[in-house]
Design a protein around this motif. Structure first.
Motif, mmCIF file in Angstrom:
data_model
loop_
_atom_site.group_PDB
_atom_site.id
_atom_site.type_symbol
_atom_site.label_atom_id
_atom_site.label_comp_id
_atom_site.label_asym_id
_atom_site.label_seq_id
_atom_site.Cartn_x
_atom_site.Cartn_y
_atom_site.Cartn_z
ATOM 1 N N LYS A 141 0.835 -1.208 0.000
ATOM 2 C CA LYS A 141 0.000 0.000 0.000
ATOM 3 C C LYS A 141 0.869 1.256 0.000
ATOM 4 O O LYS A 141 0.632 2.188 -0.766
ATOM 5 N N ILE A 142 1.863 1.267 0.873
ATOM 6 C CA ILE A 142 2.762 2.427 0.943
ATOM 7 C C ILE A 142 3.515 2.583 -0.367
ATOM 8 O O ILE A 142 3.626 3.689 -0.911
ATOM 9 N N TYR A 143 4.016 1.488 -0.901
ATOM 10 C CA TYR A 143 4.770 1.522 -2.153
ATOM 11 C C TYR A 143 3.893 2.047 -3.297
ATOM 12 O O TYR A 143 4.334 2.880 -4.093
ATOM 13 N N ASN A 144 2.652 1.588 -3.376
ATOM 14 C CA ASN A 144 1.756 2.028 -4.454
ATOM 15 C C ASN A 144 1.396 3.505 -4.322
ATOM 16 O O ASN A 144 1.316 4.220 -5.325
ATOM 17 N N ASN A 148 2.410 6.300 -7.116
ATOM 18 C CA ASN A 148 1.454 7.215 -7.740
ATOM 19 C C ASN A 148 1.911 8.668 -7.625
ATOM 20 O O ASN A 148 1.763 9.450 -8.562
ATOM 21 N N ILE A 149 2.472 9.031 -6.473
ATOM 22 C CA ILE A 149 2.959 10.392 -6.285
ATOM 23 C C ILE A 149 4.128 10.669 -7.223
ATOM 24 O O ILE A 149 4.189 11.711 -7.873
ATOM 25 N N ILE A 150 5.052 9.710 -7.341
ATOM 26 C CA ILE A 150 6.207 9.877 -8.236
ATOM 27 C C ILE A 150 5.744 9.938 -9.692
ATOM 28 O O ILE A 150 6.230 10.747 -10.477
ATOM 29 N N LYS A 151 4.782 9.099 -10.045
ATOM 30 C CA LYS A 151 4.246 9.089 -11.411
ATOM 31 C C LYS A 151 3.608 10.441 -11.733
ATOM 32 O O LYS A 151 3.825 10.998 -12.812
ATOM 33 N N TYR A 153 4.320 13.312 -10.320
ATOM 34 C CA TYR A 153 5.403 14.299 -10.413
ATOM 35 C C TYR A 153 6.116 14.199 -11.752
ATOM 36 O O TYR A 153 6.377 15.207 -12.404
ATOM 37 N N ARG A 154 6.420 12.981 -12.186
ATOM 38 C CA ARG A 154 7.132 12.804 -13.465
ATOM 39 C C ARG A 154 6.283 13.251 -14.647
ATOM 40 O O ARG A 154 6.799 13.799 -15.606
ATOM 41 N N SER A 155 4.969 13.008 -14.583
ATOM 42 C CA SER A 155 4.106 13.456 -15.676
ATOM 43 C C SER A 155 4.073 14.982 -15.727
ATOM 44 O O SER A 155 4.043 15.567 -16.799
ATOM 45 N N ARG A 156 4.117 15.628 -14.569
ATOM 46 C CA ARG A 156 4.181 17.092 -14.524
ATOM 47 C C ARG A 156 5.505 17.579 -15.113
ATOM 48 O O ARG A 156 5.546 18.555 -15.839
ATOM 49 N N GLN A 157 6.594 16.883 -14.778
ATOM 50 C CA GLN A 157 7.907 17.255 -15.306
ATOM 51 C C GLN A 157 7.923 17.102 -16.825
ATOM 52 O O GLN A 157 8.478 17.927 -17.525
ATOM 53 N N HIS A 158 7.308 16.020 -17.304
ATOM 54 C CA HIS A 158 7.267 15.760 -18.747
ATOM 55 C C HIS A 158 6.472 16.859 -19.467
ATOM 56 O O HIS A 158 6.891 17.340 -20.521
ATOM 57 N N LEU A 159 5.341 17.264 -18.884
ATOM 58 C CA LEU A 159 4.534 18.317 -19.493
ATOM 59 C C LEU A 159 5.250 19.666 -19.459
ATOM 60 O O LEU A 159 5.084 20.488 -20.341
ATOM 61 N N ARG A 160 6.054 19.851 -18.428
ATOM 62 C CA ARG A 160 6.760 21.114 -18.238
ATOM 63 C C ARG A 160 7.873 21.297 -19.268
ATOM 64 O O ARG A 160 8.155 22.399 -19.707
ATOM 65 N N ASN A 161 8.521 20.191 -19.649
ATOM 66 C CA ASN A 161 9.657 20.264 -20.602
ATOM 67 C C ASN A 161 9.214 20.261 -22.023
ATOM 68 O O ASN A 161 8.412 20.331 -22.642
#
Length: 161
Positions: A141-144, A148-151, A153-161
């Motif tokens: 549960k903690i890992y998932n 999700n939080i990292i995913k 964040y990365r999608s935001r980073q991808h949209l930002r670049n």
């Protein structure tokens, strides 16, 4: 009535969920840099046009308990009650803290089976197995949640670049 329920649920939300946008980006930058960063350094690294933008995000992060101001700049902290409090970082690998407890209980179970193979108590073995299952469930549960939080964040980073 509904408003009260919403306020109660907001109090128990993970503070990390409250972060979004550039505030989350600034926090992740501070997490990556172990040494304190000045407002100008953050401005330069993040590409903000003014130091006031950085100040705004740092004030927000500070109010949520994610940032502390030191004599030399700003540093990221892991606030209590956040999922970040439940993880351990080892050489760039993020692992839930319960994972180590799970490993210990698995080894204890295996050791019990090996040492007492001729006279295994079913109740003791079933207790070990139940503990392992509960710890595995909580660890996943903690890992998932973290994944999700990292995913996000990365999608935001991808949209930002």
């Amino acid at each position: 009535m509904l408003r009260k329920a919403r306020q109660v649920s907001m109090k128990h939300r993970d503070p990390l969920i409250e972060l979004s946008g550039s505030s989350l980006d600034v926090y992740m930058l501070l997490l990556r840099h172990k040494e304190p960063l000045s407002i100008r350094e953050i401005q330069r690294m993040m590409g903000f046009k003014s130091p006031n933008s950085v100040r705004h995000h740092l004030e927000r992060l500070s109010s949520l308990g994610f940032v502390e101001k030191t004599r030399y700049g700003y540093v990221a902290v892991k606030p209590r009650g956040s999922i970040l409090d439940l993880i351990f970082e080892f050489k760039g690998l993020v692992v839930p803290r319960q994972f180590f407890t799970l490993l210990v209980t698995i080894f204890l179970t295996i050791g019990y089976v090996i040492l007492f193979s001729n006279m295994i108590n079913v109740y003791v073995l079933s207790s070990f197995i139940a503990i392992n299952i509960l710890l595995l469930n909580d660890t996943l549960k903690i890992y998932n949640r973290l994944k999700n939080i990292i995913k996000h964040y990365r999608s935001r980073q991808h949209l930002r670049n």
